[in-house]
Write an enzyme that holds these catalytic residues in place. Structure first.
Site, PDB file in Angstrom:
ATOM      1  N   HIS A  36     -61.333  -9.966 -45.391  1.00 22.89           N
ATOM      2  CA  HIS A  36     -62.210 -10.711 -46.294  1.00 22.89           C
ATOM      3  C   HIS A  36     -63.572 -10.933 -45.669  1.00 22.89           C
ATOM      4  CE1 HIS A  36     -58.766 -11.454 -48.768  1.00 22.89           C
ATOM      5  NE2 HIS A  36     -58.157 -12.165 -47.853  1.00 22.89           N
ATOM      6  N   GLU A 104     -60.938  -8.455 -53.785  1.00 21.09           N
ATOM      7  CA  GLU A 104     -60.838  -9.662 -54.603  1.00 21.09           C
ATOM      8  C   GLU A 104     -62.211 -10.301 -54.656  1.00 21.09           C
ATOM      9  OE1 GLU A 104     -60.149 -12.395 -56.911  1.00 21.09           O
ATOM     10  OE2 GLU A 104     -58.281 -11.403 -56.386  1.00 21.09           O
TER      11      GLU A 104
END
Length: 124
Positions: A36, A104
């Protein structure tokens, strides 16, 4: 095969490396890590670079290591992903895997506009 998830948004890099090394010593056959740009929530204050974490971890752990989802289109140039994972494979032959996906947008929104086609990373 059992895998241990190294959630980079929950622990700082040094602690992740220690957790991963311990997990491999107690019989987890694979270590997976999130990839991430930033934490998912404001109470999560970490997120080291996943590939650097795997480089450090490989010297202390055994078994497979890889990302759950790396996005080689909007955030990373595919050639950079290929080079990074080829390098990890040279360091740790037969132990590296690459989880590929669209990513995401939830934890990519604050990233600067570095994506291709002028879009925000992970949003389009």
């Amino acid at each position: 095969m059992f895998s241990y998830m190294l959630a980079s948004e929950e622990f700082p890099t040094a602690e992740l490396v220690k957790l991963g090394a311990h997990a491999s010593r107690v019989s987890f056959q694979a270590l997976s890590t999130s990839d991430h740009m930033q934490p998912w929530q404001s109470n999560e204050g970490h997120v080291g670079q996943a590939w650097v974490n795997m480089g450090a971890l490989g010297a202390q752990a055994r078994g497979w290591m890889g990302t759950t989802v790396t996005c080689p289109t909007m955030r990373y140039n595919p050639a950079v992903v290929a080079e990074a994972f080829a390098t990890l494979t040279h360091l740790y032959p037969g132990r590296i895997f690459l989880g590929v996906g669209s990513g995401e947008a939830l934890n990519e929104q604050a990233a600067p506009e570095t994506g291709r086609n002028g879009r925000n990373a992970g949003t389009g």
